[in-house]
Motif scaffolding. Structure first.
Motif, short mmCIF file in Angstrom:
data_model
loop_
_atom_site.label_atom_id
_atom_site.label_comp_id
_atom_site.label_asym_id
_atom_site.label_seq_id
_atom_site.Cartn_x
_atom_site.Cartn_y
_atom_site.Cartn_z
N GLN A 261 -54.39 -2.14 47.65
CA GLN A 261 -54.26 -1.20 48.66
C GLN A 261 -55.52 -0.41 49.40
O GLN A 261 -55.68 -0.25 50.45
N LYS A 262 -56.64 -0.21 48.17
CA LYS A 262 -57.71 0.17 48.90
C LYS A 262 -58.44 -0.60 49.85
O LYS A 262 -59.17 -0.30 50.60
N VAL B 65 -58.99 -11.35 38.26
CA VAL B 65 -57.57 -10.49 38.18
C VAL B 65 -57.33 -9.50 37.21
O VAL B 65 -57.84 -9.63 36.04
N LEU B 66 -56.77 -8.29 37.60
CA LEU B 66 -57.03 -7.03 36.71
C LEU B 66 -55.47 -6.65 36.51
O LEU B 66 -54.42 -7.67 36.91
N LYS B 67 -55.23 -6.00 35.52
CA LYS B 67 -53.95 -5.70 35.15
C LYS B 67 -52.98 -5.05 36.47
O LYS B 67 -53.74 -4.67 37.09
N LYS B 68 -51.69 -5.34 36.25
CA LYS B 68 -50.89 -5.19 37.32
C LYS B 68 -51.17 -3.85 38.20
O LYS B 68 -51.31 -3.93 39.32
N GLU B 69 -51.22 -2.64 37.36
CA GLU B 69 -51.53 -1.44 38.34
C GLU B 69 -52.67 -1.12 38.93
O GLU B 69 -52.80 -0.78 39.98
N ALA B 70 -53.84 -1.63 38.26
CA ALA B 70 -55.19 -1.71 38.73
C ALA B 70 -55.32 -2.51 39.85
O ALA B 70 -56.00 -2.31 40.76
N ALA C 127 -45.34 -14.82 42.81
CA ALA C 127 -44.79 -13.49 42.80
C ALA C 127 -45.61 -12.50 43.14
O ALA C 127 -45.47 -11.37 43.77
N ARG C 128 -46.65 -12.54 42.45
CA ARG C 128 -47.93 -11.32 42.26
C ARG C 128 -48.21 -11.50 43.63
O ARG C 128 -48.87 -10.60 44.32
N LEU C 129 -48.84 -12.79 44.32
CA LEU C 129 -49.33 -12.84 45.59
C LEU C 129 -48.63 -12.20 46.64
O LEU C 129 -48.92 -11.50 47.53
#
Length: 255
Positions: free
Chosen positions: A103-104, A92-97, A132-134
């Protein structure tokens, strides 16, 4: 001009009469973003591989003066399987990453994205934040499908401990993990296994795997592999690995 592409809301398809009515944000998108008018053609997809040509049958006022759009099928449906059968396991990476990676990975067509927790994973999510993140990641994957006009959306799995994620990949014929400790180039490792797709690629956290952890990954059948001499960020390594395998499959090396 090619017909516009529209991804139906999750779980939605035309009914027995061949029509589907949309309101709210989806109708606004069709009318004001895609600028569709009555009679215009559109390609419909639902994210599960179903795709069909359709046309705008009617545009009318809905509740709150918002548009209401009725679409009707204009030809037979087809099943599209355009995913690359690669399972990405990523610490798991930081939110923006992590958002960028989702997306990619979806644009490139990864079959599955599995966020994992390793010994050195920096981001730790409690159950409510993980849920929520999922939900956000899955929404981003569907948005990415709109961008690339794809047929199937990448599955984003719930966050899991590393050991559980490794066990879930036991049946895959090709398993690799990117590790700064050494390993053959990913393309060569893939080729040496013949036709290993579907396969799994594991990308570690910032700071890499602990020595004992790397040994457990190898014991689970994952082959050390690399992408060159440079140490890449987690999100960069994951997307680069997926692009390599997608290219090899596209070149006829895969099924």
């Amino acid at each position: 001009m090619h017909p516009r592409f529209f991804l139906l809301p999750e779980g939605t398809r035309p009914g027995p009469d061949g029509t589907v009515a949309l309101a709210g944000e989806e109708a606004v998108h069709l009318r004001r973003v895609l600028r569709l008018r009555e009679g215009d053609r559109v390609h419909l997809a639902d994210g599960t591989g179903w795709r069909a040509p359709a046309r705008v049958r009617r545009i009318g006022a809905g509740r709150g003066n918002g548009p209401r759009v009725v679409l009707e099928l204009a030809g037979p449906a087809e099943e599209v399987d355009d995913l690359v059968p690669v399972h990405l396991l990523v610490a798991v990476l930081k939110k923006e990453a992590m958002d960028w990676l989702v997306q990619k990975a979806a644009e490139l067509g990864a079959a599955r994205l599995q966020p994992v927790v390793t010994a050195r994973t920096v981001v730790r999510l409690d159950s409510s934040r993980a849920g929520a993140r999922l939900e956000r990641w899955r929404g981003l994957a569907r948005q990415a499908l709109k961008q690339c006009r794809g047929g199937r959306v990448t599955e984003v799995a719930p966050v899991a401990p590393l050991e559980a994620a490794l066990a879930a990949c036991a049946g895959l014929p090709g398993r690799f993990f990117l590790w700064e400790g050494g390993g053959r180039p990913l393309a060569r490792a893939w080729a040496e296994l013949g036709r290993p797709l579907p396969c799994a690629v594991l990308v570690g956290p910032e700071g890499g795997f602990e020595a004992g952890e790397a040994a457990r990954v190898e014991a689970a059948g994952f082959v050390p592999a690399g992408l060159g001499p440079r140490i890449l960020r987690g999100e960069t390594a994951a997307v680069a690995a997926l692009a390599v395998l997608a290219g090899l499959r596209g070149g006829g090396a895969g099924p």
